[in-house]
Design an enzyme around this catalytic site. Structure first.
Site, PDB file in Angstrom:
ATOM      1  N   ARG A 167     -29.390  -1.444   0.987  1.00 43.05           N
ATOM      2  CA  ARG A 167     -30.466  -2.026   1.817  1.00 43.05           C
ATOM      3  C   ARG A 167     -31.783  -1.266   1.628  1.00 43.05           C
ATOM      4  O   ARG A 167     -32.543  -1.080   2.579  1.00 43.05           O
ATOM      5  CB  ARG A 167     -30.092  -2.051   3.300  1.00 43.05           C
ATOM      6  CG  ARG A 167     -28.838  -2.824   3.626  1.00 43.05           C
ATOM      7  CD  ARG A 167     -28.970  -4.326   3.338  1.00 43.05           C
ATOM      8  NE  ARG A 167     -27.800  -5.014   3.827  1.00 43.05           N
ATOM      9  CZ  ARG A 167     -26.683  -5.174   3.117  1.00 43.05           C
ATOM     10  NH1 ARG A 167     -26.615  -4.728   1.864  1.00 43.05           N
ATOM     11  NH2 ARG A 167     -25.650  -5.807   3.626  1.00 43.05           N
ATOM     12  N   SER A 241     -27.800  -8.301  10.878  1.00 40.84           N
ATOM     13  CA  SER A 241     -27.536  -6.898  11.236  1.00 40.84           C
ATOM     14  C   SER A 241     -28.836  -6.223  11.640  1.00 40.84           C
ATOM     15  O   SER A 241     -29.782  -6.186  10.849  1.00 40.84           O
ATOM     16  CB  SER A 241     -26.967  -6.139  10.040  1.00 40.84           C
ATOM     17  OG  SER A 241     -25.840  -6.796   9.548  1.00 40.84           O
ATOM     18  N   GLU A 337     -32.209  -1.771  10.211  1.00 41.14           N
ATOM     19  CA  GLU A 337     -32.338  -2.466   8.920  1.00 41.14           C
ATOM     20  C   GLU A 337     -33.574  -3.361   8.975  1.00 41.14           C
ATOM     21  O   GLU A 337     -34.255  -3.580   7.984  1.00 41.14           O
ATOM     22  CB  GLU A 337     -31.073  -3.303   8.684  1.00 41.14           C
ATOM     23  CG  GLU A 337     -31.082  -4.069   7.381  1.00 41.14           C
ATOM     24  CD  GLU A 337     -29.788  -4.845   7.141  1.00 41.14           C
ATOM     25  OE1 GLU A 337     -28.694  -4.277   7.291  1.00 41.14           O
ATOM     26  OE2 GLU A 337     -29.903  -6.038   6.797  1.00 41.14           O
TER      27      GLU A 337
HETATM   28  C1  LIG Z   1     -28.313 -14.656  10.469  1.00 42.78           C
HETATM   29  C2  LIG Z   1     -28.821 -13.638   9.469  1.00 42.78           C
HETATM   30  C3  LIG Z   1     -27.939 -13.098   8.548  1.00 42.78           C
HETATM   31  C4  LIG Z   1     -28.400 -12.143   7.616  1.00 42.78           C
HETATM   32  N1  LIG Z   1     -27.505 -11.648   6.699  1.00 42.78           N
HETATM   33  C5  LIG Z   1     -27.906 -10.751   5.779  1.00 42.78           C
HETATM   34  C6  LIG Z   1     -26.984 -10.240   4.805  1.00 42.78           C
HETATM   35  O1  LIG Z   1     -25.811 -10.606   4.784  1.00 42.78           O
HETATM   36  N2  LIG Z   1     -27.435  -9.341   3.907  1.00 42.78           N
HETATM   37  C7  LIG Z   1     -28.742  -8.934   3.893  1.00 42.78           C
HETATM   38  O2  LIG Z   1     -29.095  -8.106   3.021  1.00 42.78           O
HETATM   39  N3  LIG Z   1     -29.641  -9.402   4.778  1.00 42.78           N
HETATM   40  C8  LIG Z   1     -29.249 -10.299   5.719  1.00 42.78           C
HETATM   41  N4  LIG Z   1     -30.148 -10.780   6.648  1.00 42.78           N
HETATM   42  C9  LIG Z   1     -31.539 -10.275   6.647  1.00 42.78           C
HETATM   43  C10 LIG Z   1     -32.545 -11.165   5.883  1.00 42.78           C
HETATM   44  O3  LIG Z   1     -32.090 -12.464   5.767  1.00 42.78           O
HETATM   45  C11 LIG Z   1     -32.866 -10.615   4.492  1.00 42.78           C
HETATM   46  O4  LIG Z   1     -33.335  -9.298   4.572  1.00 42.78           O
HETATM   47  C12 LIG Z   1     -33.910 -11.467   3.763  1.00 42.78           C
HETATM   48  O5  LIG Z   1     -34.073 -11.013   2.440  1.00 42.78           O
HETATM   49  C13 LIG Z   1     -35.260 -11.457   4.464  1.00 42.78           C
HETATM   50  O6  LIG Z   1     -36.059 -12.453   3.863  1.00 42.78           O
HETATM   51  P1  LIG Z   1     -37.354 -13.037   4.559  1.00 42.78           P
HETATM   52  O7  LIG Z   1     -38.053 -13.876   3.560  1.00 42.78           O
HETATM   53  O8  LIG Z   1     -36.997 -13.699   5.834  1.00 42.78           O
HETATM   54  O9  LIG Z   1     -38.164 -11.689   4.815  1.00 42.78           O
HETATM   55  P2  LIG Z   1     -39.167 -11.359   6.011  1.00 42.78           P
HETATM   56  O10 LIG Z   1     -38.399 -11.129   7.268  1.00 42.78           O
HETATM   57  O11 LIG Z   1     -40.270 -12.340   6.060  1.00 42.78           O
HETATM   58  O12 LIG Z   1     -39.727  -9.962   5.498  1.00 42.78           O
HETATM   59  C14 LIG Z   1     -38.885  -8.828   5.420  1.00 42.78           C
HETATM   60  C15 LIG Z   1     -39.703  -7.646   4.865  1.00 42.78           C
HETATM   61  O13 LIG Z   1     -40.061  -7.889   3.520  1.00 42.78           O
HETATM   62  C16 LIG Z   1     -41.496  -7.936   3.367  1.00 42.78           C
HETATM   63  N5  LIG Z   1     -41.751  -9.036   2.418  1.00 42.78           N
HETATM   64  C17 LIG Z   1     -41.333 -10.323   2.519  1.00 42.78           C
HETATM   65  N6  LIG Z   1     -41.690 -11.014   1.430  1.00 42.78           N
HETATM   66  C18 LIG Z   1     -42.357 -10.161   0.629  1.00 42.78           C
HETATM   67  C19 LIG Z   1     -43.011 -10.274  -0.643  1.00 42.78           C
HETATM   68  N7  LIG Z   1     -43.032 -11.435  -1.311  1.00 42.78           N
HETATM   69  N8  LIG Z   1     -43.614  -9.180  -1.162  1.00 42.78           N
HETATM   70  C20 LIG Z   1     -43.617  -7.996  -0.494  1.00 42.78           C
HETATM   71  N9  LIG Z   1     -43.030  -7.817   0.715  1.00 42.78           N
HETATM   72  C21 LIG Z   1     -42.402  -8.891   1.271  1.00 42.78           C
HETATM   73  C22 LIG Z   1     -42.042  -8.180   4.760  1.00 42.78           C
HETATM   74  O14 LIG Z   1     -43.350  -7.658   4.904  1.00 42.78           O
HETATM   75  C23 LIG Z   1     -41.021  -7.432   5.619  1.00 42.78           C
HETATM   76  O15 LIG Z   1     -41.299  -6.060   5.631  1.00 42.78           O
HETATM   77  C24 LIG Z   1     -29.742 -11.735   7.613  1.00 42.78           C
HETATM   78  C25 LIG Z   1     -30.636 -12.300   8.554  1.00 42.78           C
HETATM   79  C26 LIG Z   1     -30.181 -13.231   9.471  1.00 42.78           C
HETATM   80  C27 LIG Z   1     -31.136 -13.851  10.442  1.00 42.78           C
END
Ligand SMILES: Cc1cc2nc3c(=O)[nH]c(=O)nc-3n(C[C@H](O)[C@H](O)[C@H](O)COP(=O)(O)OP(=O)(O)OC[C@H]3O[C@@H](n4cnc5c(N)ncnc54)[C@H](O)[C@@H]3O)c2cc1C
Length: 341
Positions: A167, A241, A337
């Site tokens: 992570r 998480s 996380e």
């Molecule tokens: C129900 C649920 C289940 C999940 N299960 C998992 C799992 O099994 N494994 C896991 O690893 N994660 C899991 N996650 C967490 C999440 O889905 C991941 O971390 C995902 O990659 C986040 O993507 P996002 O586009 O929503 O990021 P955001 O929440 O929009 O951003 C997350 C971070 O990344 C930065 N960011 C986003 N896009 C960019 C970009 N293009 N360039 C630079 N920085 C950027 C943001 O500034 C922020 O700091 C889960 C979340 C939920 C709600």
């Protein structure tokens, strides 16, 4: 008036843009659909350090955001190289992760099927090297392109540049807030080796009497397991998480086992042991507990839930109380996380 200025909206509610369903306002907000737009915005708003937002599924707004929020909507999927065995797929940062997984599964390109149904965008996937069911993004990652916020120039990062860990990546550490990922290249396999090491996948394959599974079976099973275990953010606000699973030295683990012999632990490299954070939180008495508008999910204590109308501060307070209990009981410090803004 320049085009980039026209893209910017003011005083925007971020509630529809985060899966915790927290209401917070962005002073400025722009949805970015191309690298050219992104560069233009960075040049025109160079005094501000923007917040990049993908699907908002790993972000907690503790307050309003006084600067510019850049919502990543850069699309596109393109095969950039192909051999007998592999496909190199370049994907825009704004593409939905799960839809990309299914796009690959439907074409029988293997490697990311275990990562089905993780919410969010392609651009965020390398930020924490997303992982689930025995697979991490780094296993299929080739390289990415990202725009340097200071220079507004695009740069290329190879796998070793990204310093992926559990992570973790360089973008959560040394380069935090310095680059905006615009696209990611994955190397997928035309003859995939399935990863069924995770117990729940094996059990499901047996229960379904699937003897010769393919990547679609794995993807379907992962989707079903996740749907049965995790709350759907569309009905119950959450970020999956909330904390990372702590990785401790074997000696620390042995010490904990003296007072809590039943503590689960998974051996890692370098004499370290990973302890499930959900178990620790449950032992500390937090599973399913509700405090005002927030609480932990009844089936999985590691998931903090907005039961309706919660503020970011309420979530932060609950997280802090949980950390304190776990530290008092086990001497282990839980690390979030989620990205807290
Ligand atoms: C129900 C649920 C289940 C999940 N299960 C998992 C799992 O099994 N494994 C896991 O690893 N994660 C899991 N996650 C967490 C999440 O889905 C991941 O971390 C995902 O990659 C986040 O993507 P996002 O586009 O929503 O990021 P955001 O929440 O929009 O951003 C997350 C971070 O990344 C930065 N960011 C986003 N896009 C960019 C970009 N293009 N360039 C630079 N920085 C950027 C943001 O500034 C922020 O700091 C889960 C979340 C939920 C709600």
């Amino acid at each position: 008036m320049s085009n980039s200025v026209e893209l910017v909206q003011t005083d925007v509610d971020l509630q529809p843009f985060n899966t915790l369903n927290i209401s917070a306002r962005a002073r400025k907000f722009a949805s970015v659909e191309s690298v050219a737009e992104l560069k233009e915005l960075l040049t025109d708003f160079d005094s501000e350090s923007p917040l990049v937002l993908g699907g908002g599924s790993n972000i907690l707004f503790s307050d309003d955001f006084e600067g510019l929020v850049l919502h990543m909507a850069i699309g596109g999927k393109e095969i950039i190289k192909e051999t007998k065995e592999h496909i190199w797929l370049k994907v825009g940062a704004g593409e939905n992760w799960h839809q990309t997984v299914r796009y690959c599964v439907n074409r029988r390109w293997g490697g990311i099927e275990n990562l089905s149904l993780i919410p969010g965008t392609m651009g965020a996937a390398p930020i924490q090297n997303i992982g689930a069911y025995g697979v991490e993004l780094k296993e299929v990652f080739e390289w990415l392109q990202a725009v340097n916020i200071e220079t507004a120039e695009e740069e290329r990062f190879e796998k070793q540049d990204c310093r992926f860990g559990y992570r973790e990546s360089i973008f959560k550490n040394e380069l935090k807030g310095k680059y905006i990922i615009t696209n990611v290249v994955l190397r997928l396999s035309k003859y995939p080796r399935l990863n069924t090491s995770y117990g729940a996948i094996k059990t499901e394959l047996e229960a379904r009497e699937i003897k010769d599974p393919d990547i679609r079976d794995i993807s379907d099973i992962v989707i079903d397991i996740r749907n049965s275990k995790l709350p759907n953010p569309e009905t119950l606000g959450n970020v999956g998480s909330f904390f990372k699973n702590p990785i401790v030295d074997k000696k620390v683990y042995e010490r904990i086992k003296e007072t809590h012999p039943e503590t689960p632990g998974y051996p890692m490299k370098n004499h370290e042991v990973k302890i499930p954070a959900g178990w620790l939180i449950e032992q500390a008495g937090w599973k399913g507990k509700v405090v005002g508008n927030v609480g932990t999910y009844k089936q999985q204590a590691l998931v903090i839930v907005n039961y309706g109308g919660a503020t970011g501060r309420e979530i932060l307070q609950l997280a802090s109380d949980i950390r304190k209990s776990v530290e008092e009981q086990f001497g282990i410090e839980l690390v979030p996380e989620v990205n807290i803004v």
